[in-house]
Each structure stands twice: as C-alpha cells, then as structure tokens.
Write an enzyme that holds these catalytic residues in place. Sequence first.
Site, PDB file in Angstrom:
ATOM      1  N   ASP A 153     -12.693  -9.632  -0.685  1.00  0.00           N
ATOM      2  CA  ASP A 153     -13.990  -9.628  -0.013  1.00  0.00           C
ATOM      3  C   ASP A 153     -14.911  -8.709  -0.813  1.00  0.00           C
ATOM      4  O   ASP A 153     -14.449  -7.789  -1.486  1.00  0.00           O
ATOM      5  CB  ASP A 153     -13.912  -9.254   1.471  1.00  0.00           C
ATOM      6  CG  ASP A 153     -13.008  -8.077   1.773  1.00  0.00           C
ATOM      7  OD1 ASP A 153     -12.757  -7.252   0.891  1.00  0.00           O
ATOM      8  OD2 ASP A 153     -12.567  -7.978   2.939  1.00  0.00           O
TER       9      ASP A 153
ATOM     10  N   GLU B 160      -6.620 -10.364  -1.157  1.00  0.00           N
ATOM     11  CA  GLU B 160      -7.406 -10.082   0.061  1.00  0.00           C
ATOM     12  C   GLU B 160      -8.893  -9.932  -0.297  1.00  0.00           C
ATOM     13  O   GLU B 160      -9.566  -9.014   0.172  1.00  0.00           O
ATOM     14  CB  GLU B 160      -6.902  -8.806   0.742  1.00  0.00           C
ATOM     15  CG  GLU B 160      -5.434  -8.843   1.096  1.00  0.00           C
ATOM     16  CD  GLU B 160      -4.947  -7.588   1.825  1.00  0.00           C
ATOM     17  OE1 GLU B 160      -5.795  -6.789   2.288  1.00  0.00           O
ATOM     18  OE2 GLU B 160      -3.728  -7.411   1.924  1.00  0.00           O
TER      19      GLU B 160
ATOM     20  N   ASN C 232       1.992  -5.304  -3.043  1.00  0.00           N
ATOM     21  CA  ASN C 232       0.586  -5.573  -2.737  1.00  0.00           C
ATOM     22  C   ASN C 232      -0.155  -4.263  -2.489  1.00  0.00           C
ATOM     23  O   ASN C 232       0.351  -3.399  -1.767  1.00  0.00           O
ATOM     24  CB  ASN C 232       0.557  -6.447  -1.457  1.00  0.00           C
ATOM     25  CG  ASN C 232      -0.786  -7.076  -1.185  1.00  0.00           C
ATOM     26  OD1 ASN C 232      -1.335  -7.752  -2.047  1.00  0.00           O
ATOM     27  ND2 ASN C 232      -1.324  -6.869   0.012  1.00  0.00           N
TER      28      ASN C 232
ATOM     29  N   GLU D 109       0.804  -1.238   0.000  1.00  0.00           N
ATOM     30  CA  GLU D 109       0.000   0.000   0.000  1.00  0.00           C
ATOM     31  C   GLU D 109       0.830   1.278   0.000  1.00  0.00           C
ATOM     32  O   GLU D 109       0.618   2.168   0.829  1.00  0.00           O
ATOM     33  CB  GLU D 109      -0.953  -0.020   1.200  1.00  0.00           C
ATOM     34  CG  GLU D 109      -1.867  -1.233   1.188  1.00  0.00           C
ATOM     35  CD  GLU D 109      -2.768  -1.323   2.413  1.00  0.00           C
ATOM     36  OE1 GLU D 109      -2.674  -0.468   3.305  1.00  0.00           O
ATOM     37  OE2 GLU D 109      -3.569  -2.271   2.478  1.00  0.00           O
TER      38      GLU D 109
ATOM     39  N   HIS E 230     -10.443  -5.766  -2.577  1.00  0.00           N
ATOM     40  CA  HIS E 230     -11.478  -5.473  -1.585  1.00  0.00           C
ATOM     41  C   HIS E 230     -12.623  -4.759  -2.318  1.00  0.00           C
ATOM     42  O   HIS E 230     -12.580  -3.540  -2.515  1.00  0.00           O
ATOM     43  CB  HIS E 230     -10.929  -4.554  -0.488  1.00  0.00           C
ATOM     44  CG  HIS E 230      -9.964  -5.207   0.436  1.00  0.00           C
ATOM     45  ND1 HIS E 230     -10.332  -6.242   1.265  1.00  0.00           N
ATOM     46  CD2 HIS E 230      -8.652  -4.979   0.676  1.00  0.00           C
ATOM     47  CE1 HIS E 230      -9.275  -6.615   1.985  1.00  0.00           C
ATOM     48  NE2 HIS E 230      -8.249  -5.882   1.637  1.00  0.00           N
TER      49      HIS E 230
HETATM   50  O1  G3I Z   1      -5.857  -7.659  19.069  1.00  0.00           O
HETATM   51  C1  G3I Z   1      -6.341  -6.380  19.489  1.00  0.00           C
HETATM   52  C2  G3I Z   1      -7.226  -6.523  20.677  1.00  0.00           C
HETATM   53  O2  G3I Z   1      -6.503  -7.031  21.766  1.00  0.00           O
HETATM   54  C3  G3I Z   1      -7.829  -5.147  21.021  1.00  0.00           C
HETATM   55  O3  G3I Z   1      -8.710  -5.291  22.047  1.00  0.00           O
HETATM   56  C4  G3I Z   1      -8.517  -4.576  19.837  1.00  0.00           C
HETATM   57  C5  G3I Z   1      -9.034  -3.177  20.122  1.00  0.00           C
HETATM   58  O4  G3I Z   1      -9.332  -2.493  18.945  1.00  0.00           O
HETATM   59  O5  G3I Z   1      -7.624  -4.513  18.747  1.00  0.00           O
HETATM   60  C6  G3I Z   1      -7.116  -5.772  18.358  1.00  0.00           C
HETATM   61  O6  G3I Z   1      -6.247  -5.588  17.278  1.00  0.00           O
HETATM   62  C7  G3I Z   1      -6.852  -5.328  16.038  1.00  0.00           C
HETATM   63  C8  G3I Z   1      -6.340  -6.355  15.036  1.00  0.00           C
HETATM   64  O7  G3I Z   1      -6.862  -6.072  13.776  1.00  0.00           O
HETATM   65  C9  G3I Z   1      -6.698  -7.779  15.402  1.00  0.00           C
HETATM   66  O8  G3I Z   1      -8.059  -7.945  15.331  1.00  0.00           O
HETATM   67  C10 G3I Z   1      -6.509  -3.946  15.610  1.00  0.00           C
HETATM   68  O9  G3I Z   1      -7.108  -2.987  16.471  1.00  0.00           O
HETATM   69  C11 G3I Z   1      -6.995  -3.720  14.213  1.00  0.00           C
HETATM   70  O10 G3I Z   1      -6.499  -2.457  13.756  1.00  0.00           O
HETATM   71  C12 G3I Z   1      -6.478  -4.811  13.308  1.00  0.00           C
HETATM   72  O11 G3I Z   1      -7.044  -4.613  12.063  1.00  0.00           O
HETATM   73  C13 G3I Z   1      -6.384  -5.239  10.994  1.00  0.00           C
HETATM   74  C14 G3I Z   1      -6.045  -4.212   9.935  1.00  0.00           C
HETATM   75  O12 G3I Z   1      -5.454  -4.864   8.822  1.00  0.00           O
HETATM   76  C15 G3I Z   1      -5.064  -3.179  10.455  1.00  0.00           C
HETATM   77  O13 G3I Z   1      -4.636  -2.329   9.457  1.00  0.00           O
HETATM   78  C16 G3I Z   1      -7.311  -6.286  10.421  1.00  0.00           C
HETATM   79  O14 G3I Z   1      -7.491  -7.334  11.369  1.00  0.00           O
HETATM   80  C17 G3I Z   1      -6.744  -6.853   9.148  1.00  0.00           C
HETATM   81  O15 G3I Z   1      -7.720  -7.646   8.523  1.00  0.00           O
HETATM   82  C18 G3I Z   1      -6.373  -5.721   8.226  1.00  0.00           C
HETATM   83  O16 G3I Z   1      -5.791  -6.262   7.072  1.00  0.00           O
HETATM   84  C19 G3I Z   1      -5.453  -5.338   6.042  1.00  0.00           C
HETATM   85  C20 G3I Z   1      -4.278  -5.886   5.304  1.00  0.00           C
HETATM   86  O17 G3I Z   1      -3.223  -6.160   6.168  1.00  0.00           O
HETATM   87  C21 G3I Z   1      -3.805  -4.932   4.224  1.00  0.00           C
HETATM   88  N1  G3I Z   1      -4.892  -4.559   3.342  1.00  0.00           N
HETATM   89  C22 G3I Z   1      -6.090  -4.091   4.010  1.00  0.00           C
HETATM   90  C23 G3I Z   1      -6.579  -5.099   5.028  1.00  0.00           C
HETATM   91  C24 G3I Z   1      -7.879  -4.684   5.604  1.00  0.00           C
HETATM   92  O18 G3I Z   1      -7.753  -3.501   6.345  1.00  0.00           O
END
Ligand code: G3I
Length: 475
Positions: free
Chosen positions: A259, A257, A191, A151, A228
């Site tokens: 969806d 990725e 990516n 990105e 996406h």
């Molecule tokens: O694990 C913590 C948890 O302990 C806490 O309570 C909670 C509070 O918000 O956060 C949790 O962590 C989160 C994590 O996902 C696990 O679920 C983060 O806040 C959250 O920001 C994180 O989001 C991820 C996101 O990337 C961050 O940029 C998504 O799961 C993940 O699916 C997403 O993936 C990205 C790809 O890497 C790149 N392309 C876009 C895609 C979708 O955003």
Amino acid sequence: MIFGSVAAVAVAGVVMVMPDANAAASTLGAAAAQSGRYFGTAIAAGRLGDSTYSTIAGREFNMITAENEMKPDATEPQRGQFNFSSGDQIYNWATQRGLKVRGHTLAWHAQQPSWWGSLSGSSLRQAMIDHINGVMAHYKGKLAYWDVVNEAFNEDGSRRNSNLQNTGNDWIEVAFRTARAADPSVKLCYNDYNIENWSYGKTQGVYRMIQDFKSRGVPIDCVGLQTHFTGGSSLPGNFQQTLSSFAALGVDVALTEVDVTNASTSQYQGLTQACMNVPRCVGITVWGVRDSDSWRSNESPLLFDGGGNKKAAYNSVLNALNAAGPTSPTTPPTTGPTTQPTTPPTTPPATTSGRIVGAQSGRCIDVPNSSHNNGTRVQLYDCHNQSNQQWAYTSSKQLTVYGNMCLDAAGSGNASAVQIYSCNGQSNQQWNLNSNGTITGVQSGRCLDVWGTGNGQQVQIYDCNGQANQRFSLT
Ligand code: G3I
C-alpha cells in the site's frame, strides 16, 4: 495502446482466428500471469458479503491472503482447539474461483492467542511448534505459500524482543523446520516490513539470516517484503537491488502487503517494475481491495477508491505488468495449426553433454560473461568451446553448466525467464529433451524459446508452437 485480443489471418481463402500473444490483459491477475507471476490482495472474511468488494476481488486478483483469519489468535483461540471457520471461508471463496491462497501467518509477536501470554521458555516454544503443526495439517497441500514467521526483526537489524525470541534465538529456524516437515508441498516464507531499502539495517539483518539459513540448510523458500509505503515510508531507489540481492541467495521474493500513501502512481509503477525486472520476484499482493478496506484508509493507499472505481495507480500497475510479458513473443505462424501441437515423445538424447544449438539461429545457449551468479538469464551467442556453453543432461533431467548449476525456469507462465541457478532438484529445473528437438520444462510443460536469432537474444519458456525458434540440439 490497445491491442486486439485475436488476430485474423487469411490463408488460402480460410480465415483462421488465433490468439494474439500481444494482447494486453485487462485485469491485474491476468496481466501478471503473462510473465508467470501472480497479483493478489488481502481479503477480510467479514467483507465477502459486500458484492462490490467480492466482485472486484474475484475479477482482478489471482492470489488471496487472509488479512487476519489465519493468524494464531484466529486459528487456535484455546490451546489445542483450532478454529478454521473464517480462514476456510476465505480459502473456499478463493479456490472456488480458481484463485490461489497465501497463508499468513504462523508465528508472530502480534495477534497471538491470549493463552500464549501465560507461557514462556520451552512451554511457549512447544506451543508454537504445536500451533504450526495444527494449522499446517489443516491446510496441507492446499496453499501456495505460508508466511511462517512474520516481523521478527528490529529496525537496526537485530532480533525483535518478543516472547518468541525469548524462547531462544533458534526459534525462527525451528519454526521453518517444523513447517517443512508439516507440509513439504508449500513454499515457506519469512515476511517483514521496512526491508525494502537495501542500505537499511533491518534489510541487512534479514538478509544475513536468510544467507545463514541457506548456508546451513534451514528450509526457507521465499522472502516477503511487505512494501508498506505508508505512514511515512516511500519507494527507495534501490528497491530492485534489494529484491535481486535476496533472490541471489536462492529464494523467491514477493511483495506481500503493498500500500502506498495516496496511491502515488510513480511509486506503484516503480515497485511493480522492480518486481518485473527480477526473475525470482514471483508476485505482488496489495493489502486490501478499496481504500475503505485498508488498515490505513485515511491515506487512501490502494488501487480502488471507496466506490470501487479504478484509480490512476491501477493503470500504472496494469501497464507495468502488461509491459513485462510476453514482451516479444514468438512470431505466430502464418500457416499451420491453430491448436497446440501434441506433446512429442520424450526419448533419451543420443548425446548427454555438449552445446545446446538453436535450429533457427545456429547459435548456442550461453551464460553471459561466464557468470556463476544465481539468476543470470541465459542467452543465444556465437558457439565456442568455453564452459559457459557446455551443458550436461543428467539422469534426473537437469541441464547443468559448470557441474553444479542448473538451467532453471524462473516461473511457469509464458515468457518466464530461463536462467542459471544452484541445482535444487525442483521441477522448474527439470527438462524433457524431445525427439522433435524441443526442450520442455517439466513444471510448465512449455518450450524453451528464443525471441530472435541474434547474439544476446534472451531465452524464455513459451507455449510450444512447432517453430524452429523452439528447436535445439545437444551436440
Ligand atoms: O474484529 C474486531 C472488531 O470486532 C472490534 O470491534 C474492533 C475494535 O478495534 O477490532 C476488530 O479487530 C481488528 C482487526 O484488525 C479486524 O479489523 C483489530 O482490532 C485490529 O488490530 C486488526 O488489525 C489488523 C492488524 O494487522 C493487526 O496487527 C489489520 O486488520 C491487518 O490489516 C493488519 O495486517 C498486518 C499484517 O498482518 C502484517 N503486516 C502489517 C499489516 C498491517 O498492520
């Protein structure tokens, strides 16, 4: 239509059971494998204890991406102190089931360790290099792909303003050069999202960067289109053109990725079909297992509902994968062995250049319209003396045409397309010319194969079966 998985053939009172190459596969991974591709998902380590989740994931998918666990904040929380516990949990879970793993991601403006925030300039650049070296050393030789950079572009095609960008415009190529040196065995990908529409500024910006990298020899093997189609985006009509345009630069492409808002069946079908239509589209990954696992769960964008049930979109994807290959397999023998023939001896051919003539058809392997474009699939055609039917067998086992393009297998599975591509020294461009007339791919071990005998019949690789449609002579 439902196909049986085996065919019984009665010969002289003996019933032989042989695989029916028309059998439709019943899982996404197996269906994709028929055309040499993979079908993957993103896995969250914290969900692996949920048996509904892990059962579906282990059954349906054959490529696994860690959703968050291999990102920089997870793997190097303090400078020089690497933590691979969650990443390894996913890696071990996948590989114990025979599934491959895609690394995601090494350099990104998001999900950085907090200590990167206090660095800039050459010290941040060095931290990025050290991070790539540290993580790639741990996974050296173990992964199929790495998303080296994620990105890095704005919507208008310019570079995203980030702390990494501010270390100098060459940060992306430095990341790729570092990655290649750290692990030469893994394919290195750029990516991004919103690069699916060919006429969009961001797509063009990324395309120009890949084109530039290829022209200057910066090591890059693949482009991941996140795909996406959520949050307001949808499948563009020119998606296949985007895939084939990137592929024509000499890189693999993958949907990394996926969806789709409300799991639109037509969009899922269309995006799958676009990949199937592009030989160098190597696989598709959906971003999660069930809707409830999605980062956008309120849009119900995945192939399984919250209860783990297959949705309508699942069937549209499965059908498109099954239709892609093997589309028209070689006719199984009515008599003869039920086991694969043993590998014939490889002997240097008497002639090292000329036309490649099919034993069954009498026709020649031909590059359609004398195309010089990467990715042009070769076919059978009436033999003539023009250069698009003249092949040379080199000491490095390449079959070259026009002097600088190679016969290239677009995948290693059954029914993978055989095409021309710029010679790159890789094993999918190496062939053994065997004493029994077969030509086998060094990477796949499979035989050069044609579906029929007429003009325009396409060439593929397929399990060697000892029949005349897999025998050729270089004369
Ligand atoms: O694990 C913590 C948890 O302990 C806490 O309570 C909670 C509070 O918000 O956060 C949790 O962590 C989160 C994590 O996902 C696990 O679920 C983060 O806040 C959250 O920001 C994180 O989001 C991820 C996101 O990337 C961050 O940029 C998504 O799961 C993940 O699916 C997403 O993936 C990205 C790809 O890497 C790149 N392309 C876009 C895609 C979708 O955003």
